[in-house]
Motif scaffolding. Sequence first.
Motif, short mmCIF file in Angstrom:
data_model
loop_
_atom_site.label_atom_id
_atom_site.label_comp_id
_atom_site.label_asym_id
_atom_site.label_seq_id
_atom_site.Cartn_x
_atom_site.Cartn_y
_atom_site.Cartn_z
N ILE A 38 6.08 -26.66 14.31
CA ILE A 38 4.65 -26.50 14.55
C ILE A 38 4.22 -27.60 15.49
CG2 ILE A 38 2.36 -26.54 13.50
CD1 ILE A 38 3.66 -25.49 10.93
N VAL A 39 3.83 -27.22 16.70
CA VAL A 39 3.43 -28.20 17.72
C VAL A 39 1.91 -28.33 17.70
CG1 VAL A 39 3.44 -28.78 20.17
CG2 VAL A 39 5.43 -27.63 19.15
N LEU A 40 1.43 -29.54 17.46
CA LEU A 40 -0.01 -29.81 17.44
C LEU A 40 -0.40 -30.43 18.78
CD1 LEU A 40 -0.28 -31.33 13.85
CD2 LEU A 40 -0.75 -28.98 14.57
N SER A 41 -1.14 -29.68 19.58
CA SER A 41 -1.58 -30.18 20.88
C SER A 41 -2.85 -31.01 20.69
CB SER A 41 -1.84 -29.03 21.84
OG SER A 41 -2.79 -28.13 21.31
N VAL A 42 -2.89 -32.17 21.37
CA VAL A 42 -3.99 -33.12 21.19
C VAL A 42 -4.44 -33.67 22.54
CG1 VAL A 42 -4.77 -35.17 19.93
CG2 VAL A 42 -2.78 -33.89 19.11
N SER A 43 -5.74 -33.79 22.71
CA SER A 43 -6.30 -34.50 23.86
C SER A 43 -7.67 -35.01 23.43
CB SER A 43 -6.42 -33.60 25.09
OG SER A 43 -6.87 -34.34 26.20
N GLY A 82 -12.07 -28.51 23.90
CA GLY A 82 -10.76 -27.87 23.89
C GLY A 82 -10.43 -27.27 22.54
N VAL A 83 -10.82 -27.95 21.46
CA VAL A 83 -10.62 -27.41 20.11
C VAL A 83 -11.48 -26.19 19.89
CG1 VAL A 83 -11.05 -27.90 17.66
CG2 VAL A 83 -9.84 -29.57 19.06
N ILE A 84 -12.74 -26.26 20.30
CA ILE A 84 -13.67 -25.13 20.13
C ILE A 84 -13.18 -23.90 20.90
CG2 ILE A 84 -16.01 -24.30 20.65
CD1 ILE A 84 -16.98 -27.16 20.10
N ASP A 85 -12.65 -24.14 22.11
CA ASP A 85 -12.18 -23.05 22.96
C ASP A 85 -10.82 -22.51 22.53
OD1 ASP A 85 -14.48 -23.34 24.44
OD2 ASP A 85 -13.52 -24.51 26.03
N GLY A 86 -10.16 -23.21 21.62
CA GLY A 86 -8.83 -22.77 21.19
C GLY A 86 -7.70 -23.26 22.07
N ALA A 87 -8.01 -24.13 23.03
CA ALA A 87 -6.98 -24.65 23.92
C ALA A 87 -6.21 -25.81 23.29
CB ALA A 87 -7.61 -25.10 25.24
N LEU A 88 -6.81 -26.46 22.29
CA LEU A 88 -6.20 -27.59 21.61
C LEU A 88 -6.22 -27.37 20.10
CD1 LEU A 88 -7.96 -30.54 23.50
CD2 LEU A 88 -5.60 -29.80 23.83
N ASP A 89 -5.26 -27.97 19.43
CA ASP A 89 -5.25 -27.94 17.97
C ASP A 89 -6.09 -29.08 17.40
OD1 ASP A 89 -3.34 -25.74 17.59
OD2 ASP A 89 -1.90 -27.11 18.51
N LEU A 90 -6.01 -30.24 18.05
CA LEU A 90 -6.70 -31.43 17.56
C LEU A 90 -7.43 -32.12 18.70
CD1 LEU A 90 -3.79 -33.00 15.45
CD2 LEU A 90 -5.62 -31.51 14.61
N ALA A 91 -8.54 -32.75 18.37
CA ALA A 91 -9.27 -33.57 19.33
C ALA A 91 -9.13 -35.03 18.92
CB ALA A 91 -10.74 -33.18 19.38
N ALA A 92 -8.73 -35.88 19.84
CA ALA A 92 -8.73 -37.32 19.61
C ALA A 92 -10.16 -37.81 19.83
CB ALA A 92 -7.77 -38.01 20.58
N MET A 93 -10.78 -38.39 18.80
CA MET A 93 -12.21 -38.66 18.85
C MET A 93 -12.53 -40.12 18.52
SD MET A 93 -13.57 -35.14 17.00
CE MET A 93 -15.31 -35.53 17.29
N SER A 94 -13.46 -40.69 19.27
CA SER A 94 -13.92 -42.06 19.01
C SER A 94 -15.31 -42.06 18.40
CB SER A 94 -13.91 -42.88 20.31
OG SER A 94 -14.74 -42.26 21.28
N ARG A 95 -15.73 -40.91 17.88
CA ARG A 95 -17.03 -40.76 17.22
C ARG A 95 -17.01 -39.50 16.38
NH1 ARG A 95 -18.92 -36.38 19.56
NH2 ARG A 95 -18.65 -35.99 21.80
N PRO A 96 -17.93 -39.36 15.43
CA PRO A 96 -18.03 -38.10 14.67
C PRO A 96 -18.48 -36.96 15.56
CG PRO A 96 -19.12 -39.91 13.52
CD PRO A 96 -18.82 -40.40 14.90
N ALA A 97 -18.27 -35.74 15.10
CA ALA A 97 -18.73 -34.56 15.84
C ALA A 97 -20.26 -34.52 15.85
CB ALA A 97 -18.18 -33.30 15.19
#
Length: 277
Positions: A38-43, A82-97
């Motif tokens: 299972i590959v988890l794509s992150v940006s 990218g997560v919302i669009d389905g292009a990424l599995d995870l978002a690297a975040m420096s703040r809450p959504a």
Amino acid sequence: MKKSIVALFLSLTILILVACTSQSADPTEEITETLETIVLSVSGSGSVTPVLSAIADDFEATNPGYALEILPGSGTGGGVQGVIDGALDLAAMSRPARDTEEGVLYTQIGTSVTAIYTHPDVGVTELTSEQLTDIFTGTVTNWSEVGGEDLDIVVYVRDPEEGNTVDIRETFIGDAEFSDTTPVLTSQTDMQNSVSSVEGAIGYGTWSAALANEANVVSLTIDGIGVDNSPETMTTSVGIGYLAENEANAQVLIDWLFSEDGRSVLATIAVTVVEVE
């Protein structure tokens, strides 16, 4: 004649025995179990993606069947989209959504600090906030004026709205205007590369990202405040965003980051794991 018949009989007997053995024996079959990875794509955040890159090998070694694919940083907002669009599995975040980033779940893993850092050869490790302000505004232009080497000071800054810029303004320099000739860099990596490679350079960024990227920089202490005793105004969140439908896979990574092994690896790059209540 009898010898020929006996020899023929023996030959036929051997052939029959071999044939029977071949048919009745159960051959040992080597069963190879192939685990689907299972590959988890992150940006996302330029402060957080280097952290995830730094821990990826350790995470994968203790979680067979999972792999992290760390893509170039696109900012927290870009990772979330990218997560919302389905292009990424995870978002690297420096703040809450944010409220506008509907559907994105956020888990804070820890915190890092904003550091002011220099090229190793400037010969200065401590400044006052007044000296720092004079450097960023262009009033002081040589390191010898603040106790360092006879080197021209080369200042690099980030965008005014960028989190690290906000941190140093709130903590040290207030509303003092940067010099008009100061280059404005667009990423943590650009800042680290510029300060690492230019003699006399000074800049700032998230310290864990600099450590994760093994940047050749030295952190400064300002008014006695450094990377080991930074106030809340110099603190950056380290977290991960994901959609509910991918929560199970995200949780595997989150659980490992909160584990003893994960905490140990994060500590080497100056990420303080938050305590889970």
